[in-house]
Design a protein around this motif. Sequence first.
Motif, mmCIF file in Angstrom:
data_model
loop_
_atom_site.group_PDB
_atom_site.id
_atom_site.type_symbol
_atom_site.label_atom_id
_atom_site.label_comp_id
_atom_site.label_asym_id
_atom_site.label_seq_id
_atom_site.Cartn_x
_atom_site.Cartn_y
_atom_site.Cartn_z
ATOM 1 N N SER A 170 0.807 -1.344 0.009
ATOM 2 C CA SER A 170 0.036 -0.167 -0.182
ATOM 3 C C SER A 170 0.899 1.143 0.105
ATOM 4 O O SER A 170 2.316 1.123 0.335
ATOM 5 N N GLY A 200 0.705 4.088 1.831
ATOM 6 C CA GLY A 200 1.151 4.765 2.905
ATOM 7 C C GLY A 200 1.103 6.206 3.100
ATOM 8 O O GLY A 200 0.968 6.941 1.855
ATOM 9 N N GLY A 201 1.031 6.807 4.234
ATOM 10 C CA GLY A 201 0.522 8.215 4.199
ATOM 11 C C GLY A 201 -0.678 8.607 4.426
ATOM 12 O O GLY A 201 -0.605 10.156 4.804
ATOM 13 N N GLY A 202 -1.426 7.899 4.522
ATOM 14 C CA GLY A 202 -2.832 8.174 5.212
ATOM 15 C C GLY A 202 -3.791 8.800 4.007
ATOM 16 O O GLY A 202 -5.149 8.870 4.280
ATOM 17 N N LEU A 203 -3.320 8.890 2.669
ATOM 18 C CA LEU A 203 -4.288 9.354 1.818
ATOM 19 C C LEU A 203 -5.294 8.274 1.404
ATOM 20 O O LEU A 203 -6.602 8.552 1.073
ATOM 21 N N THR A 204 -4.906 6.946 1.135
ATOM 22 C CA THR A 204 -5.544 5.814 0.935
ATOM 23 C C THR A 204 -4.816 4.664 1.689
ATOM 24 O O THR A 204 -3.672 4.612 1.825
ATOM 25 N N TYR A 205 -5.724 3.707 2.163
ATOM 26 C CA TYR A 205 -5.203 2.452 2.679
ATOM 27 C C TYR A 205 -5.544 1.507 2.101
ATOM 28 O O TYR A 205 -5.230 0.260 2.410
ATOM 29 N N GLU A 206 -5.858 1.338 0.696
ATOM 30 C CA GLU A 206 -6.037 0.280 -0.106
ATOM 31 C C GLU A 206 -4.825 -0.325 -0.493
ATOM 32 O O GLU A 206 -3.721 -0.085 -0.630
ATOM 33 N N GLN A 207 -4.830 -1.870 -0.197
ATOM 34 C CA GLN A 207 -3.844 -2.875 -0.204
ATOM 35 C C GLN A 207 -3.961 -3.576 -1.839
ATOM 36 O O GLN A 207 -5.000 -3.998 -2.056
ATOM 37 N N TYR A 208 -2.793 -3.577 -2.275
ATOM 38 C CA TYR A 208 -2.987 -4.419 -3.622
ATOM 39 C C TYR A 208 -2.248 -5.711 -3.331
ATOM 40 O O TYR A 208 -0.992 -5.798 -2.845
#
Lengths: 114, 113
Positions: A94, A96-104
């Motif tokens: 993912s 990181g950094g808090g903008l998105t938490y989507e994991q690939y």
Amino acid sequence: NAGVTQTPKFRILKIGQSMTLQCTQDMNHNYMYWYRQDPGMGLKLIYYSVGAGITDKGEVPNGYNVSRSTTEDFPLRLELAAPSQTSVYFCACSKGGGLTYEQYFGPGTRLTVT
Amino acid sequence: GESVGLHLPTLSVQEGDNSIINCAYSNSASDYFIWYKQESGKGPQFIIDIRSNMDKRQGQRVTVLLNKTVKHLSLQIAATQPGDSAVYFCAEKDQGGSEKLVFGKGMKLTVNP
């Protein structure tokens, strides 16, 4: 872009053997994860990494080790394989950094220990 | 403790029907939720996500509803197609600093032609 790749796809180990599951991502993501998925169950986090040189335990780390020497690679090591480690292993990343938490997720490695 | 679970382990629907997949969570500190679809022999694929400051979010043929009062999450799939047959997982993230997701057990959706 290939995304997240995992090798091997399948592996059969004898009890006590060792192996390394490989995971590589070309998405330049900071965070990487290893999960195991037992039949009919959800994903359990084994280890994760928030960047090169940094790793931390997840929910089920016993019997496994990881390293993160580069942003791209996050290998998972099984030192003394046990039947309880028979499972499907997924690597994910993912941004990181808090903008998105989507994991690939990668396609998985199916491991059987006999 | 923290847990994410699904109400129904299996759901069978007819092609063209709308499907609703439910998920209960117990961590009131969760601030982000996500749905994944996993086809047989493949890794999970992202469907849709929602932050805790929202009640509803829509995508293409999918809608996620979040009810924080009863800690309930649902995924609605409109006009379900055979290609929607898969296992669906919900996952949550705690509002703390970690970006780890906690996954539920999954629910299998079967779409009959």
